[in-house]
Each structure stands twice: as C-alpha cells, then as structure tokens.
Write an enzyme that holds these catalytic residues in place. Structure first.
Site, PDB file in Angstrom:
ATOM      1  CB  SER A 137      -0.901  -0.059   1.216  1.00 51.76           C
ATOM      2  OG  SER A 137      -0.096  -0.044   2.573  1.00 51.76           O
TER       3      SER A 137
ATOM      4  CG  HIS B  15     -42.278  22.544 -12.177  1.00 53.63           C
ATOM      5  ND1 HIS B  15     -42.691  21.351 -11.965  1.00 53.63           N
ATOM      6  CD2 HIS B  15     -43.195  23.233 -11.182  1.00 53.63           C
ATOM      7  CE1 HIS B  15     -43.334  21.096 -10.949  1.00 53.63           C
ATOM      8  NE2 HIS B  15     -43.791  22.359 -10.375  1.00 53.63           N
TER       9      HIS B  15
ATOM     10  CB  SER C 294     -13.613  26.658 -27.763  1.00 56.68           C
ATOM     11  OG  SER C 294     -13.639  26.256 -28.747  1.00 56.68           O
TER      12      SER C 294
ATOM     13  CE  LYS D   9     -18.235  27.322 -26.731  1.00 56.08           C
ATOM     14  NZ  LYS D   9     -19.565  27.043 -26.191  1.00 56.08           N
TER      15      LYS D   9
ATOM     16  CG  ASN E 187     -16.427  26.897 -23.053  1.00 60.78           C
ATOM     17  OD1 ASN E 187     -17.306  27.324 -23.464  1.00 60.78           O
ATOM     18  ND2 ASN E 187     -15.500  26.260 -23.552  1.00 60.78           N
TER      19      ASN E 187
ATOM     20  CD  GLU F 168     -19.068  23.200 -18.737  1.00 60.75           C
ATOM     21  OE1 GLU F 168     -19.212  22.326 -19.515  1.00 60.75           O
ATOM     22  OE2 GLU F 168     -18.342  24.170 -18.865  1.00 60.75           O
TER      23      GLU F 168
END
Ligand code: ARG
Length: 467
Positions: A33, A166, A287, A293, A295, A300
């Site tokens: 280990s 919703h 990108s 872009k 992001n 995320e």
C-alpha cells in the site's frame, strides 16, 4: 534476521520469521500500500512519537531509547520532506518503511518502537489523524465560502430575479435570497463535517492487533499527546471500525451534491440565454476552435466530480459490508477512496470559495426575466383575497387575466385598470403596487421570506452565527 534492511531490503520482512520462502514478486506488489499510504507519513510519525513517549512514561523504554527514537523520527520526517526517501514496495506500507528506516538509523532502539502496538491500531490511528487535519482544512474553505456568500447576498439584497419552480418562472425573488438558500445548504454541510469530526477524533492506539496488549500502556497519555478527545472503548472495534470514513464520504457526497446544484445554476445563468451573471475570466477557459467562447469550466468540472465521491461512498460501504471482526486486509482498500473524496471535496470547496464571491450579477437581465412569465400573478390573487374574495375564486380570476394578457401580449402590470375590473370589480388603482416586482418581493416580509429587509436580517443573523 539481519540489520541490512535498507541497504538490501529486497525480501526483508519485519514479519518474516515464520516464513520459509520469499514473497512472490507479484503478490508483494499486489499487497503493498506504500504507493498510496505514503501520504500518511507525517501522521504516522506523530503517532509513533506519542507511542514512544508513552512507552517511556510507563517505563517500557528508557529515556535514552525514547530520545533516540524521537531524534530518528525527526530526521526521517526531514528526509521525507526533502524528497530524500525512496519508498520500498517490499516493505509494504508506510508504517514498515518508516520503522525499517528508523532501525537503520538508530539500531536496537528502533526495533523497540513497535512494542505494544500493531499496524492494525497504528493505521487506524494514522487515518484518523490525517482525516482530522483534512476536515479542518476543508472547514477553512467552507467558512471562506460561507462568508463570501454573505457578502454577495448583502450586496444583492435588492437585486430582483425570477424565482423558478420546474425551471419555469414562478415568482420574483431577490438574488440575495437565492444566495442565502445556498448558504443554508452549506451551513448544514459544515455542521455535518463538524459532527463527523467528533467520531473521527477517538484514539484506537492501544488496541494493538485486536485484543489489547500485555504492556502497562497509558492510552489517555497518548490521546492527550495527539489531541484525541477520547480513547476507543473496545479493542476489536477500534482496529476494525471505519464508520468515520464512511460518514466523512457521506458528508462529502452531500456537500458535493450541493455544489453540483449551484454549478448547474451557474452554468445556466452564465449562458447567453439567461445572461444573469458574469463569471470572472480567471475561472473560465476558451475553446481551441471557437474564438468567441468563454466556458464555465469550474462549475462544470465540479458538477462532474460528484460522481467519484458518490462512488467512494459506495466503495467504503461495500468494503465494510459483512466484514467479520476484527482487522481484515480488506481495510487497506479504505485509503484510496477516502483520500480521493478528501481531495475532491477540498479542491471543489476551494475553487468555489475563490470564485463565488466574485460573481457579477447582471441585474438588468435578471429583472427583465422576472417580468416575463406573469411572476406577480400570485400577488394579484393575494390582493383579491385581501379584498374579501375567497382564494380559489381569486385564483380563477387571475387565471383569466393571465389568459387575456397572453392574447394581448402584455404583462399583468400593463393591463388597463378597466380590463382588470372586467374580471373583478373589486380591483382598484392600488392593484398596481402589488403588480410591481419591488412590491411583490417587499411583501414577503417574514422570517425566511424574500423581502430585501429579510435578506439583510438573515445575513446579519448568519454573520453572528459564524463569528
Ligand atoms: N497497510 C495496512 C493497511 O492499510 C496496514 C495494516 C496491516 N496489518 C496487517 N495485519 N497486515 O491496512
């Protein structure tokens, strides 16, 4: 048995006395280990220091032996920190690597360190010490994030946005109120971590292999040295229990789940379609092909990382399922899931604590969105109730008014009074006060409501609770 351990450790085993052939090379690597438990070295050394001092205190070791051990451990710690230690697979784990190195440095006294101790209670102690430190470090990030949320909520106590159910526009809320909902989730995560810490902070050492030891040990002494709140009551339980690791993973999974909910909102809100917030550039990436872009990578990625933590929780639950008392080698499998859950939660909390306080609200867009979808329809119904109309009838009247607006392509607040009165003659000029966004949020003025005054009060109470 030779003392050639480090010079010639191939094949040397501290437990080798009863064996007639060397361990199979694959089995040696398979069962080791050290590849992952080396990160416990500092806590292993701390545990050994306390154990050695205790053995000196009760007279099992003499003071020269204790001093030699302590000095040797100091040197080893410095060696490791300098990167000057090559871990040996054949010495299996961090415990035997350090012990062998100690004996190599100081001779006979090093061989006495393991008196009255087993790797079973040693590893349980190490993991608890390590996890305790990590929980404390995670709590630092959690508190930073809690405070960041308070700042941002205060700044946005009056900022109006649509509240959703919703994912459809429901009623206007203040952005500060929404942020304080996040605060509540995180406050519970903090409480869970603090509660888990109590059960982490119990000393297993002294349980030895499983039954305790014949030496006159002083477990309270060791607990004090290492800052444990208490000693484990039962030696069999002490070496086998991993509940604390499971509890941590459960708390981590839930905290990560909260972060994924925020992440989802951050991703939506920073899109061109919502455009509710701006994330600072330093938390985003571009990108390689689309020059326009930006992001939202951090949210995320955090949203994605929940999977591993949930997985680790299931791994640990399954690891412990049906395990007979006391220690079993299965338990070596506790480390990688636990370590990765720790790293993932700590990193995610840190990223959020850095990023969230710097979100920029795009108040105009939020406001525009709140005006869509007849978000003050409930306010109109409540107005009618105040005029003596039963709520069910009021609901119907407002439904008819909404249908009229949809046809006329306008908002409730833009309806001429006479048109409103066509649906219900009790409606007066004062109706327009409740149809505004400001009127709507200000009216929800009770503990837990979205009114700006309530958001400020909630921030104040929260700040006091953190102090
Ligand atoms: N490396 C082992 C573990 O992580 C240490 C304890 C080993 N004990 C034993 N009896 N083989 O669990």
């Amino acid at each position: 048995m030779t003392d050639q351990r480090l010079q010639d450790d191939q094949g040397y085993k501290p437990w080798g006395g009863r064996f007639s052939e060397p361990t199979d090379a694959f089995v040696e690597a398979f069962t080791a280990s050290i590849q992952f438990d080396q990160r416990l070295y500092r806590h292993d050394i701390a545990g050994s220091r306390a154990h050695a001092r205790m053995l000196g205190h009760v007279g099992v070791l003499d003071s020269a032996e204790v001093d030699a051990i302590l000095n040797g451990l100091d040197e080893i710690e410095a060696d490791i920190e300098r990167g000057g230690v090559e871990w040996s697979i054949s010495l299996e784990d961090v415990h035997m690597n350090i012990e062998a190195r100690l004996t190599d440095k100081i001779g006979i006294a090093g061989k006495k360190l393991h008196t009255g101790r087993s790797r079973n209670d040693q590893v349980a102690t190490d993991i608890r010490l390590y996890l305790r430190d990590e929980i404390d470090a995670i709590l630092v990030e959690v508190e930073r994030l809690l405070r960041g949320l308070l700042e941002l909520a205060e700044k946005n106590a009056d900022t109006i946005m649509p509240g959703f159910t919703h994912l459809q526009v429901a009623q206007p809320v203040t952005f500060g109120h929404h942020l304080m909902a996040w605060f509540e989730m995180l406050k519970r995560d903090r409480a869970r971590l603090l509660d888990c810490r109590k059960r982490v902070n119990v000393l297993p050492l002294g349980a030895a292999a499983l039954a305790g030891t014949t030496y006159p040990i002083d477990r309270e002494f060791v607990a004090r040295e290492l800052g444990f709140d208490s000693v484990a009551e039962n030696s069999l339980d002490a070496v086998s229990d991993r509940d604390f690791a499971i509890e941590f993973c459960a708390a981590a999974a839930l905290a990560m789940t909260h972060l994924t909910r925020w992440s989802e909102e951050l991703v939506l809100w920073s899109s061109a379609q919502f455009a509710f917030i701006k994330l600072p550039d330093r938390f985003c990436t571009g990108s390689s092909i689309m020059p326009q872009k930006k992001n939202p990578d951090v949210p995320e990625l955090v949203r994605g990382k929940v999977g591993r933590v949930n997985g680790h929780l299931i791994s640990l639950l399954t690891l412990m399922k049906s395990q007979p008392l006391a220690y079993n080698k299965d338990n070596q499998e506790d480390k990688e899931p636990l370590f990765d859950a720790i790293d993932t939660l700590r990193g995610s909390m840190r990223a959020f604590a850095d990023m969230v306080p710097h979100l920029e609200a795009r108040a105009d867009n939020m406001r525009k969105a709140a005006k869509q979808g007849f978000s003050t329809a409930t306010d109109l119904a409540d107005y009618l109730v105040r005029k003596g109309i039963p709520f069910r009838d009021a609901h119907e009247v407002v439904g008819n008014a909404v249908a009229w607006c949809e046809e006329a392509n306008c908002d409730l607040a833009d309806m001429p009074l006479v048109e409103l009165q066509n649906f219900c003659d009790g409606i007066g000029e004062d109706v327009f006060e409740v149809l505004t966004l400001e009127g709507s949020v200000a009216a929800r003025d009770h503990i837990g409501g979205t009114a700006p005054a309530q958001v400020r009060a909630a921030v104040e109470r929260a700040r006091a609770s953190l102090a």
